[in-house]
Every structure is written in C-alpha cells, then in structure tokens.
Scaffold this active site. Structure first.
Site, PDB file in Angstrom:
ATOM      1  N   LYS A   1     -25.363 -24.136  15.209  1.00 22.48           N
ATOM      2  CA  LYS A   1     -24.001 -24.658  15.332  1.00 22.48           C
ATOM      3  C   LYS A   1     -23.703 -25.700  14.241  1.00 22.48           C
ATOM      4  CE  LYS A   1     -24.227 -21.813  18.645  1.00 22.48           C
ATOM      5  NZ  LYS A   1     -24.634 -22.142  20.006  1.00 22.48           N
TER       6      LYS A   1
ATOM      7  N   TYR B   1     -25.151 -24.356  29.125  1.00 18.69           N
ATOM      8  CA  TYR B   1     -24.926 -23.309  28.133  1.00 18.69           C
ATOM      9  C   TYR B   1     -25.410 -21.963  28.727  1.00 18.69           C
ATOM     10  CZ  TYR B   1     -25.723 -20.366  24.111  1.00 18.69           C
ATOM     11  OH  TYR B   1     -25.734 -19.308  23.247  1.00 18.69           O
TER      12      TYR B   1
ATOM     13  N   ARG C   1     -46.290 -20.089  11.398  1.00 13.44           N
ATOM     14  CA  ARG C   1     -46.220 -20.220  12.860  1.00 13.44           C
ATOM     15  C   ARG C   1     -46.803 -21.536  13.358  1.00 13.44           C
ATOM     16  NH1 ARG C   1     -49.752 -18.811  16.479  1.00 13.44           N
ATOM     17  NH2 ARG C   1     -50.796 -17.274  15.168  1.00 13.44           N
TER      18      ARG C   1
END
Ligand SMILES: *Cc1c(COP(=O)(O)O)cnc(C)c1O
Length: 389
Positions: A199, A102, A48
C-alpha cells in the site's frame, strides 16, 4: 535511538542505503545472488534467511521509520501477518481481535487459527473497555487496526498498550492504513507493528510486500518462524521498494491534504449523507486521532444519499478508478458491501454500520479540483437517467 533524530524524509531517502563503493553510484547496488560463500564469513546469507544485503538494508530503513529496533521485510502483508501469528501464538493460546479487520486477516483467522488449537474472540467495538472485556486468562495477543477499514474508527493506542502490558499480553497493530508517516504505534507502547507494504510504502500499485517492526528481541523470535515459513521478498522487489519509500513522505503528505479537503468538501455536498474521516471535527474520535497521529491519512469513506444509485455512480466515474487497491498515487473507490465485506452477513454489516450506500475512497495525488469534478459529474449522471421500475 540515533535515527530518531533524523527527519522523516531524510530517513525515507537515505536510511539503510547500501553504498556503491565500486562505482560511486547514487542508488543502492542490487545484489541478486541466491548463493553466497559459506566459508570465512560471519553471516550465512540466503534470501529466505531475510539477510541478503538489500533485504538487510531495507529492514534498517523500515525499523527507523517505525521507531523500532529492528524490522523484517516479507513477500506480502499477509506473509508478515500470518508469520507473526505463528511466531507468537501456540496451541492453547487465545488472541483478541478488534471487531473490524482487514478481509485477508479475517479470512486467515476464521479458517486457520482453530486448526492450530488457537482460540480467538472479537471485541464488540473499538474502545479500550471493549478490548478489556474480550480478554481471557489465556490471552497472549491483542490485535488492532486504527484507523479501521472501512469506517475509519480510531482506537486508543496508549490505552490498549497499557491494558495489555499490565496483563503481560503482547500487542500487534496493522498500521497499513496510517503508514509510518502518519502513525508510529511503538511510541505509544504497542509491541509489534505490521504493514502491507503493497500500500503506502510501495505507493505506485506495482509492488506486493509486507513488513514487521518491533524490538530486537521480538524480531529475533519472529525470525525463527519466518525462515521456516519462507515468506521473504525477492531482492529485485526489495530494491524497488527501497526506491518507492524514498518518496513516501512526500506522497503521503499530498494524500493527507487531498483527503482532508475531500472530507470537508463531501461533508458540505447535499448528495452525501455522512463522511467518515478522523481529520474532521465531526469525527467522534477526532481529538484522539490528533493526539496519536501526525496526519489523518489518505483514506476516508462516505455514504451517498439513499436516492442515489451507487452502482450507477461507480459506472460514471471517469478519473477515479473503481478498484480494490488502495494507497496508490491514483485515487480509487470501492463499495465495501460488494468487495471487502461481501462475505459478511447483511445483519453483521448493519450492526457495524457498513451500509449499501457506503463508498471507501483512497485519495491519490491528483489535483483536488479534478477529483471533485469527477465526483460531481458521476452524481449528476445518476440523476439524469430514469431507472426501470
Ligand atoms: C492489503 C492489506 C493487507 C494485506 O496485505 P497484502 O500485501 O495484500 O498481503 C493487510 N492489512 C491491510 C490493512 C491491508 O490494506
């Protein structure tokens, strides 16, 4: 910057790779530990904290790809985007968004920002003037997307960056549609580059990830927020993403080529009303796109002629998948009106030029001739049946 001298595909293949000093293997070793020693070490490592060996290695590759000093890898594009908002905005601040956003980002903006006392405005277009008109005295960030979804409009990176810099405003861009292969906004003065690595970076429709690239100073600031929100990416997926990016230059080049040929083909198809693609000479911002992009990208959109039933067209596609995803190796199409822009009112859609007949097309790497055959077959099937009145 030393890495800027290396070619793109060399960066994709090698930059940041971890050396397998033990066995001399060809690929970066994968370190899955979520627990590292705390004594006698320089860095306290923890997934993290975005600083495991594999996370740090991939960050170097991403920074090099975007001509940035530093980068961070996130668990998704939205983790990257929302963390960036939280890191650089506070109660009382204002942010300007480009009109077309988006869908996931739009949703975050309208459902969350006001809860934190952050106000926002949308531009009424994508010209530099439309950004200037939306600026207020407390504007801290300008946020843009170019090429935009789904109409592929092009925003002047240099123009917006200059406007913002003169007013001490930070600029953020969602560079997902272009990918770092086709566009490097930092070269034009944009401050923070955001990506859905789901993507083009992933490229095989099997990874969900995100990234932020910027100056070391900005990434240090972002880091403080990022470790609190906890949107890091698991090392296994980091490793897979490193592997995917090795072929990104080759994949995107093939997708660029397919998209340009497809845009030209569709423009000449009598059943197509219009085609939106920045690589076409008929695109209103073609010259601007040429001046700020290395390639015009693998995304385009087009409108079928009014007499063609769009749902029937989608049903009759055999190779091209009607799918929400984009930028994968496989070609996909969606109807923005039914998916990404379904929540927008018909009036707002009409104002932006998003019509029922609009199809968004993400080009894959299939052979061009097979894609054309699939489209022609699907169009002809819409004509061979008579619809119930
Ligand atoms: C998919 C996408 C996002 C969101 O990314 P996730 O990885 O799904 O969180 C953001 N911006 C653009 C342009 C996208 O296509």
């Amino acid at each position: 910057m030393s890495h800027s001298k290396k070619g793109l595909n060399t960066i994709c293949t090698h930059e940041g790779a971890l050396e397998d000093t033990l066995y001399k293997g060809a690929t970066s070793p994968l370190y899955m530990s979520s627990s590292y020693a705390f004594e006698d070490v320089d860095v306290k490592r923890y997934p993290r904290y975005f600083n495991t060996p594999n996370q740090e290695a991939l960050s170097k590759k991403l920074a090099a790809l975007e001509h940035a000093e530093a980068a961070l890898v996130f668990g998704s594009g939205m983790a990257a985007i929302s963390t960036a908002f939280m890191a650089f905005l506070k109660a009382g601040d204002h942010i300007v968004f480009q009109q077309t956003l988006y869908g996931g980002t739009y949703n975050f903006v309208v459902t969350h920002l006001e809860r934190y006392g952050i106000s926002y405005s949308f531009t009424d277009g994508w010209s530099v003037d439309s950004f200037e008109n939306a600026i207020q005295s407390n504007t801290k960030v300008i946020y843009l997307e170019t090429p935009s979804n789904p109409l592929l409009t092009i925003t002047d990176l240099h123009g917006v960056a200059n406007l913002a810099r003169n007013k001490n405003i930070l600029t953020m861009i969602d560079n997902t549609f272009a990918s770092p292969i086709n566009q490097n906004p930092i070269d034009f003065g944009i401050d923070i580059v955001l990506h859905s690595a789901t993507k083009y970076m992933g490229g095989h429709s099997d990874i969900c990830a995100g990234a932020v690239a910027s100056s070391q100073e900005n990434i240090d600031k972002l880091y403080q927020t990022a470790i609190c929100f906890g949107g890091s990416l698991s090392d296994y997926t980091v490793w897979l993403l490193e592997r995917s990016i090795k072929t990104m230059g080759l994949r995107v080049k093939a997708q660029n080529e397919n998209a340009l040929k497809m845009a030209e083909y569709l423009e000449s198809n009598p059943d197509v009303e219009r085609v939106n693609y920045p690589g076409l000479k008929t695109h209103p911002e073609h010259e601007l796109a040429k001046s700020q992009m290395h390639g015009f990208g693998g995304m385009l959109s087009f409108e079928l002629k009014e007499e063609i039933n769009v749902s029937l067209f989608f049903k009759n596609l055999q190779l091209i998948r009607p799918s929400m995803s984009l930028a994968g190796l496989e070609s996909t199409m969606i109807s923005p009106v039914k998916t990404s822009h379904a929540l927008m009112s018909p009036e707002d859609r009409e104002k932006q030029g998003i019509r029922d007949s609009l199809v968004r097309f993400s080009l894959g790497i299939e052979d061009f001739g097979d894609l054309v055959k699939d489209i022609e077959n699907a169009i002809s099937k819409t004509k061979s049946v008579s619809l119930p009145v």
